[in-house]
Design a protein around this motif. Structure first.
Motif, PDB file in Angstrom:
ATOM      1  N   ALA A 102       4.369 -12.369  41.158  1.00  0.00           N
ATOM      2  CA  ALA A 102       4.354 -12.356  39.701  1.00  0.00           C
ATOM      3  C   ALA A 102       5.757 -12.126  39.170  1.00  0.00           C
ATOM      4  CB  ALA A 102       3.427 -11.249  39.201  1.00  0.00           C
ATOM      5  N   ALA A 103       5.983 -12.584  37.951  1.00  0.00           N
ATOM      6  CA  ALA A 103       7.262 -12.322  37.289  1.00  0.00           C
ATOM      7  C   ALA A 103       7.296 -10.852  36.887  1.00  0.00           C
ATOM      8  CB  ALA A 103       7.400 -13.206  36.057  1.00  0.00           C
ATOM      9  N   VAL A 104       8.374 -10.179  37.229  1.00  0.00           N
ATOM     10  CA  VAL A 104       8.501  -8.758  36.948  1.00  0.00           C
ATOM     11  C   VAL A 104       9.632  -8.576  35.942  1.00  0.00           C
ATOM     12  CG1 VAL A 104       8.933  -6.503  37.965  1.00  0.00           C
ATOM     13  CG2 VAL A 104       7.699  -8.221  39.266  1.00  0.00           C
ATOM     14  N   HIS A 105       9.385  -7.818  34.889  1.00  0.00           N
ATOM     15  CA  HIS A 105      10.410  -7.558  33.886  1.00  0.00           C
ATOM     16  C   HIS A 105      10.795  -6.085  33.917  1.00  0.00           C
ATOM     17  CE1 HIS A 105       7.125  -5.990  31.401  1.00  0.00           C
ATOM     18  NE2 HIS A 105       6.462  -7.039  31.801  1.00  0.00           N
ATOM     19  N   GLU A 106      11.857  -5.724  33.235  1.00  0.00           N
ATOM     20  CA  GLU A 106      12.447  -4.384  33.312  1.00  0.00           C
ATOM     21  C   GLU A 106      11.473  -3.239  33.039  1.00  0.00           C
ATOM     22  OE1 GLU A 106      15.452  -3.345  34.444  1.00  0.00           O
ATOM     23  OE2 GLU A 106      15.647  -5.419  35.071  1.00  0.00           O
ATOM     24  N   PRO A 107      10.693  -3.235  31.935  1.00  0.00           N
ATOM     25  CA  PRO A 107       9.785  -2.098  31.731  1.00  0.00           C
ATOM     26  C   PRO A 107       8.773  -1.957  32.862  1.00  0.00           C
ATOM     27  CG  PRO A 107      10.008  -3.355  29.710  1.00  0.00           C
ATOM     28  CD  PRO A 107      10.694  -4.138  30.799  1.00  0.00           C
ATOM     29  N   HIS A 108       8.356  -3.096  33.412  1.00  0.00           N
ATOM     30  CA  HIS A 108       7.417  -3.047  34.523  1.00  0.00           C
ATOM     31  C   HIS A 108       8.080  -2.433  35.755  1.00  0.00           C
ATOM     32  CE1 HIS A 108       3.956  -4.157  36.915  1.00  0.00           C
ATOM     33  NE2 HIS A 108       4.739  -4.815  37.756  1.00  0.00           N
ATOM     34  N   VAL A 109       9.312  -2.766  35.997  1.00  0.00           N
ATOM     35  CA  VAL A 109      10.050  -2.220  37.140  1.00  0.00           C
ATOM     36  C   VAL A 109      10.207  -0.708  36.986  1.00  0.00           C
ATOM     37  CG1 VAL A 109      12.269  -2.217  38.344  1.00  0.00           C
ATOM     38  CG2 VAL A 109      11.223  -4.381  37.687  1.00  0.00           C
ATOM     39  N   ALA A 110      10.507  -0.255  35.786  1.00  0.00           N
ATOM     40  CA  ALA A 110      10.643   1.185  35.551  1.00  0.00           C
ATOM     41  C   ALA A 110       9.313   1.892  35.824  1.00  0.00           C
ATOM     42  CB  ALA A 110      11.105   1.445  34.122  1.00  0.00           C
ATOM     43  N   ALA A 111       8.220   1.295  35.396  1.00  0.00           N
ATOM     44  CA  ALA A 111       6.898   1.892  35.646  1.00  0.00           C
ATOM     45  C   ALA A 111       6.578   1.910  37.132  1.00  0.00           C
ATOM     46  CB  ALA A 111       5.828   1.125  34.877  1.00  0.00           C
ATOM     47  N   LEU A 112       6.963   0.857  37.846  1.00  0.00           N
ATOM     48  CA  LEU A 112       6.748   0.829  39.295  1.00  0.00           C
ATOM     49  C   LEU A 112       7.522   1.942  39.983  1.00  0.00           C
ATOM     50  CD1 LEU A 112       6.842  -2.991  40.137  1.00  0.00           C
ATOM     51  CD2 LEU A 112       4.852  -1.479  40.131  1.00  0.00           C
ATOM     52  N   HIS A 113       8.747   2.176  39.552  1.00  0.00           N
ATOM     53  CA  HIS A 113       9.544   3.262  40.140  1.00  0.00           C
ATOM     54  C   HIS A 113       8.898   4.621  39.848  1.00  0.00           C
ATOM     55  CE1 HIS A 113      12.929   1.254  41.974  1.00  0.00           C
ATOM     56  NE2 HIS A 113      13.121   0.522  40.880  1.00  0.00           N
ATOM     57  N   GLN A 114       8.365   4.800  38.663  1.00  0.00           N
ATOM     58  CA  GLN A 114       7.694   6.060  38.330  1.00  0.00           C
ATOM     59  C   GLN A 114       6.458   6.253  39.202  1.00  0.00           C
ATOM     60  OE1 GLN A 114       6.941   5.675  34.132  1.00  0.00           O
ATOM     61  NE2 GLN A 114       8.888   6.609  33.560  1.00  0.00           N
ATOM     62  N   ARG A 115       5.663   5.205  39.361  1.00  0.00           N
ATOM     63  CA  ARG A 115       4.470   5.301  40.209  1.00  0.00           C
ATOM     64  C   ARG A 115       4.839   5.556  41.660  1.00  0.00           C
ATOM     65  NH1 ARG A 115       1.558  -0.017  39.132  1.00  0.00           N
ATOM     66  NH2 ARG A 115       0.435   0.603  41.000  1.00  0.00           N
TER      67      ARG A 115
END
Length: 135
Positions: free
Chosen positions: A82-95
């Motif tokens: 899937a296409a990943v954008h910056e806010p999603h990447v930040a949420a992934l790092h938090q998780r």
């Protein structure tokens, strides 16, 4: 005054049965493998988004620890496209940071030094990456 109990307690009956019981260590191994597997799935997703070589190495280390905990069975790997954008990447790092923290707690409770060190390193990486993205 009271009538005596004539049947066995359900607790006694359960203890007498022949179903297999797992030890505390086995339960902790299962729990730790689950946390590390979830962390591996997030790491695989972040690898596709960021392309960081450190994430490739971390995925390999996580897979090795999971295999060790599962008696040599390799983990199932994620294939996210899937296409990943910056806010999603930040949420992934938090998780990922939260999952690494859970894995650290379980690894410490079972005195698994290798898994604890790996989890602590992953926590540090995801905390730093999350700060860089937020800035």
């Amino acid at each position: 005054m009271y009538e005596p109990i004539r049947t066995k307690s359900v607790h006694t009956m359960a203890a007498d049965s022949d179903f297999p019981h797992r030890s505390r260590e086995e339960e902790l191994d299962i729990q730790l493998a689950g946390h590390l597997s979830a962390l591996l799935a997030l790491t695989d997703e972040l690898r596709l988004a960021a392309g960081d070589p450190e994430l490739d190495a971390a995925a390999g280390e996580l897979a090795a620890q999971i295999s060790r905990l599962r008696g040599g069975h390799p983990p199932v790997r994620s294939t996210v496209a899937a296409a990943v954008h910056e806010p999603h990447v930040a949420a992934l790092h938090q998780r990922a940071h939260a999952l690494a923290g859970r894995a650290l707690v379980v690894a410490a409770s079972r005195a698994d030094t290798a898994a604890a060190i790996l989890a602590a390193r992953r926590m540090e990486y995801h905390a730093n990456a999350g700060r860089l993205i937020a800035a």
